[in-house]
Design an enzyme around this catalytic site. Structure first.
Site, short mmCIF file in Angstrom:
data_model
loop_
_atom_site.label_atom_id
_atom_site.label_comp_id
_atom_site.label_asym_id
_atom_site.label_seq_id
_atom_site.Cartn_x
_atom_site.Cartn_y
_atom_site.Cartn_z
N ASN A 151 0.85 -1.18 0.00
CA ASN A 151 0.00 0.00 0.00
C ASN A 151 0.90 1.25 0.00
O ASN A 151 1.70 1.43 0.92
CB ASN A 151 -0.89 -0.04 1.26
CG ASN A 151 -1.81 1.15 1.33
OD1 ASN A 151 -1.41 2.27 1.07
ND2 ASN A 151 -3.05 0.92 1.71
N HIS A 181 0.97 6.24 1.78
CA HIS A 181 1.69 7.22 2.62
C HIS A 181 2.85 7.90 1.91
O HIS A 181 3.41 8.87 2.42
CB HIS A 181 2.08 6.59 3.96
CG HIS A 181 0.83 6.23 4.73
ND1 HIS A 181 -0.12 7.18 5.04
CD2 HIS A 181 0.33 5.05 5.15
CE1 HIS A 181 -1.13 6.59 5.66
NE2 HIS A 181 -0.89 5.30 5.73
N HIS A 215 -5.69 3.55 -1.50
CA HIS A 215 -7.00 3.83 -0.91
C HIS A 215 -7.39 5.26 -1.29
O HIS A 215 -6.73 6.21 -0.87
CB HIS A 215 -6.90 3.67 0.61
CG HIS A 215 -8.20 3.82 1.33
ND1 HIS A 215 -8.32 3.60 2.69
CD2 HIS A 215 -9.44 4.19 0.92
CE1 HIS A 215 -9.58 3.80 3.07
NE2 HIS A 215 -10.27 4.18 2.01
N ARG A 262 -9.47 7.92 -0.40
CA ARG A 262 -10.35 8.27 0.71
C ARG A 262 -11.24 9.44 0.33
O ARG A 262 -10.89 10.27 -0.50
CB ARG A 262 -9.53 8.63 1.96
CG ARG A 262 -8.78 7.45 2.56
CD ARG A 262 -8.17 7.86 3.89
NE ARG A 262 -9.20 8.02 4.90
CZ ARG A 262 -9.51 7.12 5.83
NH1 ARG A 262 -8.86 5.98 5.88
NH2 ARG A 262 -10.46 7.35 6.69
N ARG A 316 -7.04 12.69 1.51
CA ARG A 316 -5.88 13.13 2.32
C ARG A 316 -4.56 12.64 1.75
O ARG A 316 -3.52 13.19 2.05
CB ARG A 316 -6.04 12.69 3.77
CG ARG A 316 -5.94 11.20 3.97
CD ARG A 316 -6.02 10.83 5.43
NE ARG A 316 -7.35 10.97 5.97
CZ ARG A 316 -7.78 10.32 7.05
NH1 ARG A 316 -6.95 9.52 7.69
NH2 ARG A 316 -9.01 10.46 7.48
N GLU A 358 -8.75 0.36 -2.83
CA GLU A 358 -9.59 0.30 -1.63
C GLU A 358 -10.51 1.51 -1.64
O GLU A 358 -10.05 2.63 -1.91
CB GLU A 358 -8.73 0.36 -0.36
CG GLU A 358 -7.79 -0.79 -0.21
CD GLU A 358 -6.85 -0.58 0.98
OE1 GLU A 358 -6.81 0.53 1.54
OE2 GLU A 358 -6.15 -1.53 1.32
N THR A 381 -8.34 3.17 8.56
CA THR A 381 -9.54 2.34 8.62
C THR A 381 -9.56 1.59 9.95
O THR A 381 -8.64 0.83 10.25
CB THR A 381 -9.53 1.32 7.45
OG1 THR A 381 -9.11 2.02 6.28
CG2 THR A 381 -10.89 0.72 7.23
N GLU A 393 -10.90 -9.68 2.96
CA GLU A 393 -9.61 -9.34 3.56
C GLU A 393 -9.86 -9.24 5.07
O GLU A 393 -10.66 -8.43 5.52
CB GLU A 393 -9.07 -8.01 3.02
CG GLU A 393 -7.73 -7.66 3.65
CD GLU A 393 -7.04 -6.44 3.03
OE1 GLU A 393 -7.15 -6.23 1.81
OE2 GLU A 393 -6.40 -5.70 3.80
N HIS A 451 -3.63 -4.83 7.63
CA HIS A 451 -3.82 -3.68 8.50
C HIS A 451 -2.98 -3.80 9.75
O HIS A 451 -3.10 -4.77 10.49
CB HIS A 451 -5.28 -3.42 8.89
CG HIS A 451 -5.52 -1.95 9.08
ND1 HIS A 451 -5.11 -1.28 10.19
CD2 HIS A 451 -6.04 -1.01 8.25
CE1 HIS A 451 -5.40 0.00 10.04
NE2 HIS A 451 -5.95 0.20 8.87
#
Ligand code: PXP
Length: 242
Positions: free
Chosen positions: A6, A9, A42, A44, A48, A69, A100, A150, A190
């Protein structure tokens, strides 16, 4: 067992200054070359980190499957229909959360999930439902058309003592056995990091782990020394760039 990385970030860092760098496509190429089996992002609701343009650009250049996602909203579904990612993971989303925080409530929205799965499945996207290690949610997931779940490993990752971690791990294993018996394909993710991933990676039924924050955090320390040396070299031997 596969690894989906992922890269949200990387975009978090970019959005902190609205700069061009760190470039997400470059990040995706490095991640792929290092052995990632898929690229997870993801989108969102508050944008962000990942932006729509990132999803479009990445879809053009990545060689490995994209796992998008997203929350189960009309806007997101329309966007996913345009992008046609190889995988789409439905996640619950609250604006005020840091990340999440729990799994999707499948039980209360089976027909909505079923309909959304059909829309994306018809376009070739494989849908996954991000859910807690909970018997009711897994049984409900089996009633939707989603081929994958998942399992949310966040509660295991957040356990602050060994006893709690063992209990959460047992729960995850039990849930995965149930999911497999219902012919659901199982991924997990996660909060997984360099200390706690081994126990999860020992569960043979899991097909893929999706990991982000810890890998991007580790990358800072893997690269920090080199980054300082490169800047020092520029200052010690300055050249005009104009
Ligand atoms: N799986 C899902 C469904 C997620 O929402 C996230 C976070 O975006 C991850 C995996 C990765 O979690 P982490 O960044 O804690 O590794």
């Amino acid at each position: 067992m596969l690894l989906g990385v992922n890269i949200d970030h990387i975009a978090t860092l970019r959005q902190a200054r609205y700069t061009e760098y760190p470039n997400l496509e470059t990040a995706a190429r490095i991640v792929e070359n290092a052995g990632a089996d898929s690229i997870t992002i993801h989108l969102r609701e508050d944008r962000r980190h990942i932006q729509e343009i990132d999803v479009r650009n990445l879809k053009e250049i990545i060689k490995k499957p994209m796992n998008l996602e997203m929350a189960l909203t009309d806007d997101m579904l329309i966007f996913a229909e345009e992008i046609k990612p190889e995988f789409c993971c439905f996640v619950p989303e609250k604006r005020e959360e840091l990340t999440t925080e729990g799994g999707l409530d499948v039980v209360s929205q089976i027909s909505k999930i079923k309909e959304s799965c059909k829309r994306l499945t018809d376009l070739g996207t494989r849908v996954s439902l991000f859910i807690d290690a909970d018997e009711k949610q897994i049984n409900a997931a089996a009633e939707t058309l989603a081929p994958y779940i998942e399992i949310h490993t966040g509660h295991y990752a957040d356990a602050d003592n060994r006893k709690k971690a063992e209990k959460e791990l047992e729960n995850i294993k039990k849930s995965i056995r149930l999911a497999a018996s219902l012919d659901l394909k199982v991924n997990a993710g996660h909060g997984l990091n360099y200390e706690n991933t081994g126990n999860i990676a020992l569960i043979p039924e899991i097909l893929e782990l999706n990991i982000g924050h810890s890998i991007i955090s580790r990358a800072i320390f893997s690269g920090l020394s080199e980054a300082v040396k490169e800047m020092k070299a520029i200052i010690d031997n300055p050249k005009s760039s104009l």
